[in-house]
Structures are given as structure tokens and as C-alpha cells.
Design an enzyme around this catalytic site. Structure first.
Site, short mmCIF file in Angstrom:
data_model
loop_
_atom_site.label_atom_id
_atom_site.label_comp_id
_atom_site.label_asym_id
_atom_site.label_seq_id
_atom_site.Cartn_x
_atom_site.Cartn_y
_atom_site.Cartn_z
N CYS A 239 51.55 3.22 -31.47
CA CYS A 239 50.89 1.86 -31.55
C CYS A 239 52.55 1.55 -31.96
CB CYS A 239 49.51 1.76 -32.62
SG CYS A 239 48.32 2.41 -33.14
N GLY B 80 51.46 0.53 -26.84
CA GLY B 80 50.25 0.29 -26.93
C GLY B 80 49.69 -1.49 -26.22
N ASN C 6 50.46 2.87 -37.34
CA ASN C 6 50.66 4.31 -36.65
C ASN C 6 51.00 5.06 -37.09
OD1 ASN C 6 53.68 5.02 -34.41
ND2 ASN C 6 51.86 5.14 -34.12
N GLY C 7 50.52 5.83 -35.65
CA GLY C 7 50.07 7.49 -36.11
C GLY C 7 48.24 7.79 -35.95
N TYR D 97 59.70 9.89 -24.20
CA TYR D 97 59.08 8.80 -23.68
C TYR D 97 58.81 7.76 -24.21
CZ TYR D 97 54.88 7.16 -21.52
OH TYR D 97 53.69 6.19 -21.00
N THR E 47 60.10 5.79 -16.74
CA THR E 47 61.44 6.22 -18.10
C THR E 47 62.52 6.78 -17.76
OG1 THR E 47 59.22 5.23 -18.96
CG2 THR E 47 61.00 7.33 -20.01
N ASP F 51 61.15 13.60 -13.63
CA ASP F 51 59.89 13.15 -14.03
C ASP F 51 60.96 12.59 -15.75
OD1 ASP F 51 58.47 10.44 -15.31
OD2 ASP F 51 57.11 11.20 -14.10
N ASP F 52 60.13 12.08 -17.15
CA ASP F 52 60.88 12.43 -18.61
C ASP F 52 60.30 13.77 -18.23
OD1 ASP F 52 59.06 9.85 -18.22
OD2 ASP F 52 58.18 11.20 -19.31
O1 LIG Z 1 51.42 13.99 -16.16
P1 LIG Z 1 51.10 12.13 -16.59
O2 LIG Z 1 49.56 13.09 -17.24
O3 LIG Z 1 50.92 11.68 -14.93
O4 LIG Z 1 52.02 11.73 -17.56
C1 LIG Z 1 53.68 12.02 -17.29
C2 LIG Z 1 53.55 10.82 -16.78
O5 LIG Z 1 53.31 9.57 -17.13
C3 LIG Z 1 54.84 8.91 -17.87
O6 LIG Z 1 54.67 6.64 -16.89
P2 LIG Z 1 54.21 5.88 -17.20
O7 LIG Z 1 53.69 5.87 -16.28
O8 LIG Z 1 53.23 5.89 -18.53
O9 LIG Z 1 55.68 5.08 -17.78
P3 LIG Z 1 56.39 4.72 -17.50
O10 LIG Z 1 56.62 3.58 -16.52
O11 LIG Z 1 56.85 3.92 -18.89
O12 LIG Z 1 57.48 5.79 -16.66
C4 LIG Z 1 55.29 9.53 -18.42
O13 LIG Z 1 57.09 9.12 -17.22
C5 LIG Z 1 55.63 10.27 -16.97
O14 LIG Z 1 55.58 10.09 -15.38
N1 LIG Z 2 48.96 5.79 -31.82
C1 LIG Z 2 48.45 5.01 -32.50
O1 LIG Z 2 49.23 5.29 -34.34
C2 LIG Z 2 47.40 4.58 -33.09
C3 LIG Z 2 47.35 4.39 -34.25
C4 LIG Z 2 45.28 5.02 -34.85
N2 LIG Z 2 45.31 6.15 -34.78
C5 LIG Z 2 44.76 4.32 -33.33
O2 LIG Z 2 44.01 4.74 -33.15
O3 LIG Z 2 43.88 3.24 -34.11
MG LIG Z 3 56.51 7.66 -16.14
#
Ligand SMILES: O=P(O)(O)OC[C@H]1O[C@H](OP(=O)(O)OP(=O)(O)O)[C@H](O)[C@@H]1O
Ligand SMILES: NC(=O)CC[C@H](N)C(=O)O
Ligand SMILES: [Mg+2]
Length: 504
Positions: free
Chosen positions: A2, A28, A101-102, A257, A303, A365-366
Site C-alpha cells: 500500500c 495500491g 503498509n505491510g 517492481y 516497469t 521484464d523486471d
Molecule cells: O509474472 P506475472 O505474475 O505476470 O507478474 C510479473 C509482471 O507483473 C508486473 O507488471 P504490471 O502489469 O503489474 O505493472 P507495470 O506496468 O508496472 O510493469 C511486472 O512488471 C511483470 O511485468
Molecule cells: N500491501 C499492504 O501494505 C496492505 C496492508 C494491509 N495488510 C492490508 O491488506 O490492507
Molecule cells: Mg510489468
């Protein structure tokens, strides 16, 4: 993951909190909320949805006051019900509101303890509501009837003793001010900034430094692991290390990411770390794939773009934007259900045919988590006419669940769990696959801050820094939060009636 913000100002803070949340939206996308204090009363608006959809003019007009906190939610505990949107509120003592957050790793134990010993009922399945009530309990037990900074620090110290896991937190206490604190390992980020105005200084706490930039706050420093900073309503600051043995281990996945590239977290530029990841991975490709005939490097937006550009430079190859991202679709990985994630990849990314036709492409990809993105993207590249599709991941194989605020609760949903390189390569349909090594990833991030001795890297190596996670814990977590169970509980969550809903 979050996003949280908090401001102690001299003029109304509603709009600045909103602007801060907007630039933290990537942390989030499910729910958003703001609480301000006006005339010793909390003003709250929270609901499921993006920041721009949750707050309308009528809500902003009600969010009066010169002090407030805000939250954008990516659910990683409990359900996606709007009753678990944050900030949370407890009326005793004084009136407290908290954003977190966490993820807490001993939530079950805490819930039991709160009910039986502290006599506090928590009405949702959110771990953040537990954290609020534990803080409330500790403040209730303060030595002085009227709270002194020392009482607040003692309360946070006791929270550290009871609670385990990840918690970057900001809380308002009516009549006193705002307190921000970070867990003793500093797993989740938290920064502190200042803005000079004609009426004096204003202070801001945020998950990432971009939220300070967006509001013209100057970065002062990161909140230290275990530290609490207390801002009185009239703008005095008190801070103290409240943990007995803080051992700094920030989450490395923030750099891979989660965080925005224009943020600096724990003295490390996120962008800079992604460029370093590209250097290392580019070197590895050059070394291990010397015989491969790659024509072009193509990122999988968004990303991975910074890393992919550096890989292209290291390999002395052209960098081309072969995929166009639909700017109206958010991040797919943080979407709540697998069905939604799957559908969204196609909606989000589209190939530019000419960039692939007859070429050997290196897609970057990242990270590969469930493999949802990579599988579909490789198919798209082939359909667009690519001859060979090579794939590089800037993060190592993700094999273990995350328990600190990233929604990867079930090992079986991770494509690299129990699989070796060849099997994963085959499953995603690539001709060849290469991963960054964990040593190289750590080195790439550490360049920015050599003082960080250990990162939280459990998703890669299964070593959980809080030392409270064993196989049976992971099995329980899987049973509670795997995709099927979550989809069911999210359906039921719609029928939960919130206790404090201001309505629309
Ligand atoms: O293997 P997966 O389960 O698909 O997860 C990994 C992917 O998800 C994320 O992208 P995302 O679309 O969330 O966001 P971005 O636009 O910031 O890359 C990340 O950058 C990878 O591309
Ligand atoms: N990713 C988060 O930081 C989530 C905070 C909290 N554990 C929730 O689920 O709302
Ligand atoms: Mg991505």
C-alpha cells in the site's frame, strides 16, 4: 504494497493528501482513504476504487483540517471488502486513526490476545485494524493521563515487542498530533519531508519520496527502522529509536517492481538501481549467450523499461518499444484475482507488428511471478512474426511466498516454484530464458547504499528475516489466501456491512 501519507500543516491538508495519494497510486489500486482532524473530530472518506474515483468534490469539501493521513490499498491480508479500506478508526483512547503498509506475520495470535487480554474487538479480518488496536491499547496504558512524547514512544516500543512482520505506519491521535513509525527491520519504506510556508514549517510522511516532490516538500530523511517520529498539532517534532535491536533489511522487491523510478528509498535511487540491474543482466547475457543472434531488445512496459534500455546499451543492440501500453489500464500484478490479471495483460499491452516481424527479439521484464504476463507476451511476439523470442528477467526466480505485504501467498501459484530454468522456459514458451542471479540483484541495489548489509529477499531464497515463518505457517497462509479461496471470500466480502461508512 500500500501507499501511506500524513501531513501536519498550517493550512488545510486535504488537497495535498489527495495529490500525495495520486502519485502513490501504483502501490495500491483497490481502495483509497483520507482522514483529517477538524475541530477535534475525524473527517473520513474511504471506499474501494482509485483515488480519482473515491474522492469527489463533496468529499474533499468535508475533509477539512490542517492535519491528516491517507492510504491507497493493495489488499494482502483479510479481504477486498470496502470495510477494510484504510485509514482505520478506534475511539479509545482519545480517538486514533491509522494507515498501514505491510503485513503482520503474527496476526492470528494478536487477534486472540487483543480479545482475551486487552478486551478489544476487531470487526474486520484486516491486520491493520489489529495494529491500530494494539497501538490504542498501549496508549491507553500510558503513565500520564495527558500524553507526553515519551508516552507515545513507550507505546510504540511495546508495539514493536508484540507485533512481528512489516509495518510502515502513520497514525493521528486527537488532541495530540501525528505519529509515524517503521518496523525494526524497515521492511517497507517511509520518508519524512518538510515545507516552509509563511505560517511556519509543515511536515509530511510518505511511503515514497515522489509524494513529497508532488507537494513541494523537501526530503529530510528516511524514517529509521524501529524509529518513531511524533509531530505535535502545533508542529513540534520529537523522534526516538523505539526498537531494542533494529536490524535494517529493506524489501528488495521495492526496487525491482513496486516503487516508482523517480523515488529515492533508503538513500537508493530506484531508477539508478534498475539501471544497475540492466548492467549486470546485460553482462550475463553477453557472457552466457555469446552465440545467440539477438537483433533487438524490447521491454515489457512499464516497469522493465529502464532496465531493458541499459541491457540494450550494454549489448550494443537497438532498443525498440515493441509493445504499446494502454495508459488507462493499471498494474496487472496487483489486481486482486487471477482471471482479472489474465484478461488485463491483453487489454494493457499490444504489439507493433513491424518491430517483431522476422526478428530475434530479447524481451525484458523486471520479474516473472505467476508467469501471467510473460506467457501472453511471448505469444503476442510470435503472432507478430518474431523468429526467435528470448526472455530476460531482472529479478531471480521467485520461488517462495511473500509474507510482508506482497500478495504472493501461495507457492503453487508461482511459476518458478519447484521448477528449474528449462521447465519455466518451456511453460512461458520462450526459446531461451535468463534470470538475474540473486547476488547480482543485491549488488545492483546496494551500489546506492553500501551500508545496507542485508535485504529482505525471501521470495527468492525462502529466508524470512523475522524468523517466525516455517512450513506450517506457509501452509496455513496458502489455505487461507490462495487464489480460489480469495475469489470466494471477495465475493462474500461485498455483503459485509461497514461500521463507519460515510456512504457515497
Ligand atoms: O509474472 P506475472 O505474475 O505476470 O507478474 C510479473 C509482471 O507483473 C508486473 O507488471 P504490471 O502489469 O503489474 O505493472 P507495470 O506496468 O508496472 O510493469 C511486472 O512488471 C511483470 O511485468
Ligand atoms: N500491501 C499492504 O501494505 C496492505 C496492508 C494491509 N495488510 C492490508 O491488506 O490492507
Ligand atoms: Mg510489468
Amino acid at each position: 504494497m500500500c501507499g501511506i501519507v500524513g501531513i501536519v500543516g498550517n493550512t488545510p491538508v486535504g488537497q495535498s493528501l489527495y495529490d500525495g495519494l495520486t502519485v502513490l497510486q501504483h502501490r495500491g489500486q483497490d481502495a483509497a482513504g483520507i482522514v483529517t482532524i477538524h475541530e477535534n473530530t475525524f473527517r473520513l472518506r474511504k471506499a474501494n476504487g482509485l483515488v480519482k474515483d473515491v474522492f469527489h468534490t463533496r468529499h474533499m469539501l468535508r475533509l477539512q483540517g490542517n492535519i491528516g493521513i491517507g492510504h491507497v490499498r493493495y489488499p494482502t491480508a483479510g479481504t477486498s471488502s470496502s470495510s477494510e479500506a484504510q485509514p482505520f478508526y478506534a475511539n479509545s483512547p482519545f480517538g486514533i486513526s491509522l494507515a498501514h503498509n505491510g503485513n503482520l506475520t503474527n496476526a492470528e495470535e494478536l487477534k486472540h490476545w487483543l480479545y482475551t487480554e486487552a478486551r478489544r474487538h476487531v470487526n474486520t479480518t484486516s491486520d491493520s485494524e489489529l495494529l491500530l488496536n494494539i497501538l490504542g491499547h498501549e496508549l491507553q496504558n500510558a503513565d500520564n493521563l495527558e500524553l507526553q512524547p515519551e508516552d507515545i514512544f513507550k507505546a510504540v516500543a511495546n508495539v514493536h515487542k508484540r507485533v512481528r512482520g512489516a509495518y510502515a505506519t502513520v497514525a493521528l491521535i486527537i488532541g495530540y498530533g501525528m505519529v509515524a513509525f517503521r518496523d525494526p527491520q524497515g521492511i517497507r519504506p517511509l520518508v519524512f519531508g518538510k515545507r516552509e510556508t509563511e505560517k511556519g514549517a509543515e511536515y509530511m510522511i510518505a511511503s515514497e519520496s515522489v509524494a513529497l516532490d508532488a507537494n513541494d516538500f523537501e526530503f529530510v530523511r528516511d524514517v529509521a527502522p524501529g524509529e518513531a517520529i511524533f509531530f505535535t498539532q502545533d508542529g513540534q517534532i520529537h523522534s526516538k529509536q523505539c526498537a531494542e535491536n533494529p536490524t535494517f533489511s529493506p524489501c528488495i522487491f521495492e526496487y525491482v517492481y513496486f516503487a516508482r523510478p523517480d523515488s529515492t528509498i533508503d538513500k537508493i535511487s530506484v531508477y539508478g538501481s534498475r539501471v544497475e540491474m540492466g548492467k549486470k543482466l546485460g553482462d550475463k547475457v553477453a557472457k552466457e549467450w555469446a552465440d545467440e543472434d539477438i537483433d533487438v531488445v524490447i521491454p515489457i512496459p512499464e516497469t522493465s523499461c529502464d532496465t531493458a534500455l541499459q541491457i540494450a546499451q550494454t549489448l550494443n543492440l537497438p532498443y525498440r518499444q515493441g509493445f504499446v501500453k494502454n495508459r488507462y489500464i493499471g498494474r496487472t500484478f496487483i489486481m486482486p484475482g487471477q482471471e482479472q490479471r489474465k484478461k488485463s495483460v491483453r487489454r494493457k499491452l499490444n504489439a507493433i507488428g513491424a518491430e517483431f516481424a522476422g526478428k530475434n527479439v530479447l524481451l525484458v521484464d523486471d520479474s516473472i511471478v505467476r508467469g501471467t504476463t510473460s506467457e501472453q507476451i511471448i505469444e503476442m511476439a510470435r503472432n507478430a512474426g518474431a523468429k526467435k523470442v528470448y526472455f530476460a528477467s531482472a529479478a531471480p526466480e521467485i520461488r517462495f511466498p511473500n509474507v510482508y505485504g506482497i500478495d504472493m501467498p501461495s507457492a503453487n501459484e508461482l511459476i518458478a516454484h519447484g521448477r528449474e530454468l528449462e521447465d519455466i522456459c518451456q511453460l512461458i514458451g520462450a526459446d531461451k530464458l535468463i534470470y538475474q542471479s540473486i547476488e547480482d540483484l543485491e549488488e545492483a541495489v546496494r551500489v546506492g547504499n553500501p551500508d545496507i548489509k542485508r535485504f529482505e529477499t525471501s521470495v527468492f531464497n525462502g529466508q524470512y528475516i523475522t524468523n517466525d515463518i516455517d512450513q506450517s505457517y506457509l501452509e496455513r497462509l496458502d489455505a487461507m489466501r490462495n487464489n480460489e479461496v480469495k475469489e470466494q471470500s471477495d465475493k462474500n466480502a461485498d455483503s459485509i456491512i461497514d461500521m463507519h461508512n460515510e456512504g457515497s
